[in-house]
Write a protein that holds these residues in place. Structure first.
Motif, mmCIF file in Angstrom:
data_model
loop_
_atom_site.group_PDB
_atom_site.id
_atom_site.type_symbol
_atom_site.label_atom_id
_atom_site.label_comp_id
_atom_site.label_asym_id
_atom_site.label_seq_id
_atom_site.Cartn_x
_atom_site.Cartn_y
_atom_site.Cartn_z
ATOM 1 N N ASN A 38 -12.504 -27.672 -23.885
ATOM 2 C CA ASN A 38 -11.439 -28.460 -22.701
ATOM 3 C C ASN A 38 -11.366 -28.011 -22.201
ATOM 4 O O ASN A 38 -11.323 -28.344 -21.316
ATOM 5 N N SER A 39 -10.402 -26.862 -22.261
ATOM 6 C CA SER A 39 -10.402 -26.051 -20.759
ATOM 7 C C SER A 39 -11.232 -24.200 -21.265
ATOM 8 O O SER A 39 -11.247 -23.734 -21.821
ATOM 9 N N ARG A 40 -12.058 -25.088 -20.128
ATOM 10 C CA ARG A 40 -13.364 -24.285 -19.909
ATOM 11 C C ARG A 40 -12.618 -22.440 -19.946
ATOM 12 O O ARG A 40 -13.276 -21.442 -20.080
ATOM 13 N N LEU A 41 -11.326 -22.306 -18.856
ATOM 14 C CA LEU A 41 -10.999 -21.417 -18.238
ATOM 15 C C LEU A 41 -11.123 -20.308 -19.926
ATOM 16 O O LEU A 41 -10.539 -19.210 -19.594
ATOM 17 N N PHE A 42 -9.788 -21.341 -20.153
ATOM 18 C CA PHE A 42 -9.321 -20.762 -20.814
ATOM 19 C C PHE A 42 -10.193 -20.609 -22.329
ATOM 20 O O PHE A 42 -10.235 -19.342 -23.001
ATOM 21 N N ALA A 43 -10.793 -20.853 -23.351
ATOM 22 C CA ALA A 43 -12.052 -20.531 -23.728
ATOM 23 C C ALA A 43 -12.622 -19.430 -22.877
ATOM 24 O O ALA A 43 -12.389 -18.551 -24.029
ATOM 25 N N VAL A 44 -13.351 -19.028 -22.203
ATOM 26 C CA VAL A 44 -14.017 -17.756 -22.058
ATOM 27 C C VAL A 44 -13.180 -16.727 -21.783
ATOM 28 O O VAL A 44 -13.086 -15.889 -22.795
ATOM 29 N N THR A 45 -12.018 -17.416 -21.410
ATOM 30 C CA THR A 45 -10.924 -16.134 -21.395
ATOM 31 C C THR A 45 -10.211 -15.171 -22.731
ATOM 32 O O THR A 45 -10.598 -14.021 -23.600
ATOM 33 N N ALA A 46 -10.492 -16.409 -23.868
ATOM 34 C CA ALA A 46 -10.218 -16.311 -25.431
ATOM 35 C C ALA A 46 -10.968 -15.620 -26.220
ATOM 36 O O ALA A 46 -11.304 -14.899 -26.720
ATOM 37 N N LEU A 47 -12.177 -15.895 -26.105
ATOM 38 C CA LEU A 47 -13.343 -16.076 -26.184
ATOM 39 C C LEU A 47 -13.848 -14.111 -25.886
ATOM 40 O O LEU A 47 -14.058 -12.543 -25.955
ATOM 41 N N ALA A 48 -13.395 -13.535 -24.450
ATOM 42 C CA ALA A 48 -13.467 -12.283 -23.955
ATOM 43 C C ALA A 48 -12.690 -11.257 -24.488
ATOM 44 O O ALA A 48 -12.612 -10.313 -23.894
ATOM 45 N N SER A 49 -11.447 -11.515 -24.395
ATOM 46 C CA SER A 49 -10.586 -10.812 -24.933
ATOM 47 C C SER A 49 -10.370 -10.830 -26.441
ATOM 48 O O SER A 49 -10.222 -9.612 -26.737
ATOM 49 N N ALA A 50 -11.098 -11.157 -27.277
ATOM 50 C CA ALA A 50 -11.172 -10.868 -28.751
ATOM 51 C C ALA A 50 -11.995 -10.274 -28.707
ATOM 52 O O ALA A 50 -12.130 -9.247 -29.429
ATOM 53 N N LEU A 51 -13.271 -10.693 -27.764
ATOM 54 C CA LEU A 51 -14.393 -9.157 -28.176
ATOM 55 C C LEU A 51 -14.495 -7.992 -27.467
ATOM 56 O O LEU A 51 -14.340 -6.690 -27.866
ATOM 57 N N LEU A 52 -13.849 -7.653 -26.242
ATOM 58 C CA LEU A 52 -13.250 -6.977 -25.742
ATOM 59 C C LEU A 52 -12.382 -6.187 -26.439
ATOM 60 O O LEU A 52 -12.076 -4.477 -26.957
ATOM 61 N N SER A 53 -11.384 -6.560 -27.356
ATOM 62 C CA SER A 53 -10.735 -6.526 -28.465
ATOM 63 C C SER A 53 -11.465 -5.795 -29.800
ATOM 64 O O SER A 53 -10.948 -4.921 -29.879
ATOM 65 N N LEU A 54 -12.363 -6.528 -30.194
ATOM 66 C CA LEU A 54 -13.455 -5.675 -30.932
ATOM 67 C C LEU A 54 -13.593 -4.579 -30.219
ATOM 68 O O LEU A 54 -14.046 -3.013 -31.417
ATOM 69 N N ILE A 55 -14.452 -4.954 -29.447
ATOM 70 C CA ILE A 55 -14.705 -3.072 -28.605
ATOM 71 C C ILE A 55 -13.726 -1.942 -28.625
ATOM 72 O O ILE A 55 -14.473 -0.517 -28.953
ATOM 73 N N TRP A 56 -12.552 -2.184 -28.107
ATOM 74 C CA TRP A 56 -11.930 -1.501 -27.809
ATOM 75 C C TRP A 56 -10.763 -0.593 -28.936
ATOM 76 O O TRP A 56 -10.689 0.767 -29.089
ATOM 77 N N ILE A 57 -10.719 -1.366 -30.565
ATOM 78 C CA ILE A 57 -10.841 -0.528 -31.644
ATOM 79 C C ILE A 57 -11.772 0.096 -32.274
ATOM 80 O O ILE A 57 -11.407 0.719 -33.358
ATOM 81 N N GLY A 58 -12.878 0.092 -32.040
ATOM 82 C CA GLY A 58 -14.387 0.682 -32.540
ATOM 83 C C GLY A 58 -14.164 2.296 -31.905
ATOM 84 O O GLY A 58 -13.545 2.689 -31.059
#
Length: 374
Positions: free
Chosen positions: A167-187
């Motif tokens: 329902n909050s597109r910007l928040f959703a996209v930000t949350a997804l990008a943050s999660a994926l970037l975090s998963l990439i960063w720790i690898g």
């Protein structure tokens, strides 16, 4: 303007079985098997098969979740997770056990504990779907599990965001990008992680965009779009041969593959490529892809070991053909005995769960009448 020639918009949104996607899987797994055969010619870049798999997975899970809302059933997240668990975990767990037994057998036959130690070091990663975080020299016998680790994390994170945050597109996209970037960063292997999450995101993003735009769906159905996607895939593949260490070519393949998958899904057999990919033998092989992917390295090692014991020298093509044929045979048994029955069990449990547990629908992604035609 209608969405499909001779059809209506609702027909175009249906989520029935698409044999052409199994045809795509059947072709991609050939590249994956070839990638692990010793001596495969440089002109065959087998690593690209998984990039198309990623785009296909991203499109498929997104479109099916959107369709649940379109049909008025709401986003039954618990049911989705139950189906995924029964689809993925049982066969995966059995395969890990088989690889462990193979490591023990190799140790017994060779008198060396190298493979046993290798598998032992990799087991904590295998058992938790974290193969993408292994060091490259660890767990090589089941090293290709890195793709499954990436996919499973996306399967958990993205549907949750779709249901609860959209329902909050910007928040959703930000949350997804943050999660994926975090998963990439720790690898330890950022190239593999970027390839995987980029491909999944391409497929998911295109499915969301197509679900909300009738014009985009019409464009995706055209043969022109399919040809452009094929040319893009071919160009990226050629680039991967010229500069094999530049993983961005793999990202390019996934990008164009998302468009091809969207075309095949929406065109529904309306042109030659779709009909060719839907041929019964190809689709049947595609349905075995998950089992083939899990077991092909193990099967190939058995083939090579037997040939070595018999003092038979074989060119790579013979090893490839024998390994693929043996993998298909093993996969068929596993599919009939384990995979398919447990998928059905998961569906039945999910149906019962759906009658009791329903989470709020992601209303802003729901398909309204104004989106169904243009």
């Amino acid at each position: 303007m209608a969405l499909t020639r001779g059809g209506n918009a609702k027909t175009a949104m249906r989520t029935g079985y698409r044999p052409e996607l199994d045809g795509v899987r059947a072709i991609c797994i050939l590249f994956t098997v070839a990638n692990h055969v010793p001596g495969t010619p440089r002109l065959i870049n087998g690593s690209v098969g998984v990039d198309i798999f990623f785009a296909l997975s991203g499109w498929l899970i997104t479109w099916l979740l959107i369709h649940d809302t379109h049909d008025g059933r709401g986003a039954k997240l618990a049911s989705y997770y139950i189906r995924r668990v029964f689809r993925i975990v049982p066969l995966y767990a059995l395969t890990v056990i088989l690889y462990g037994l193979a490591a023990l057998a190799l140790g017994f036959l060779t008198g060396s504990d190298a493979e046993i130690l290798n598998f032992r070091d990799g087991l904590p990663y295998f058992a938790t779907f974290n193969g993408e975080y292994m060091h490259q020299e660890t767990g090589t016998l089941f090293g290709h599990s890195w793709t499954l680790g990436i996919e499973e994390k996306f399967y958990i994170i993205w549907p949750f965001i779709m249901v609860f945050l959209w329902n909050s597109r910007l928040f959703a996209v930000t949350a997804l990008a943050s999660a994926l970037l975090s998963l990439i960063w720790i690898g330890q292997n950022p190239e593999l992680l970027i390839r995987g999450y980029a491909g999944l995101s391409f497929g998911a993003a295109l499915a969301v965009a197509a679900s909300q735009s009738g014009r985009l769906r019409v464009r995706l159905q055209s043969q022109k779009t399919a040809w452009l996607a094929l040319v893009g895939i071919a160009a990226s593949y050629t680039g991967s041969l010229a500069l094999p260490h530049l993983y961005l070519w793999n990202v390019g393949i996934a990008f164009f593959a998302a468009g091809l998958i969207g075309n095949l899904w929406l065109a529904q057999g309306e042109w030659l490529l779709s009909r060719a990919l839907s041929m019964r033998p190809l689709a049947a092989a595609g349905r075995l892809t998950y089992a083939v992917y899990l077991t092909h390295v193990l099967t190939m090692n058995v083939v090579v070991l037997i040939m070595t014991k018999l003092n038979i020298a074989m060119p790579w093509m013979a090893v490839f053909v024998l390994s693929y044929a043996a993998s298909i045979a093993v996969a068929y048994v596993l599919h009939r005995a384990v995979e398919k029955p447990l998928i059905e069990v998961g569906r039945e449990i999910a149906k019962r769960s759906a009658n009791r547990v329903t989470v709020p629908a992601f209303s802003t992604i729901a398909l309204q009448s104004r989106h169904l035609s243009s």
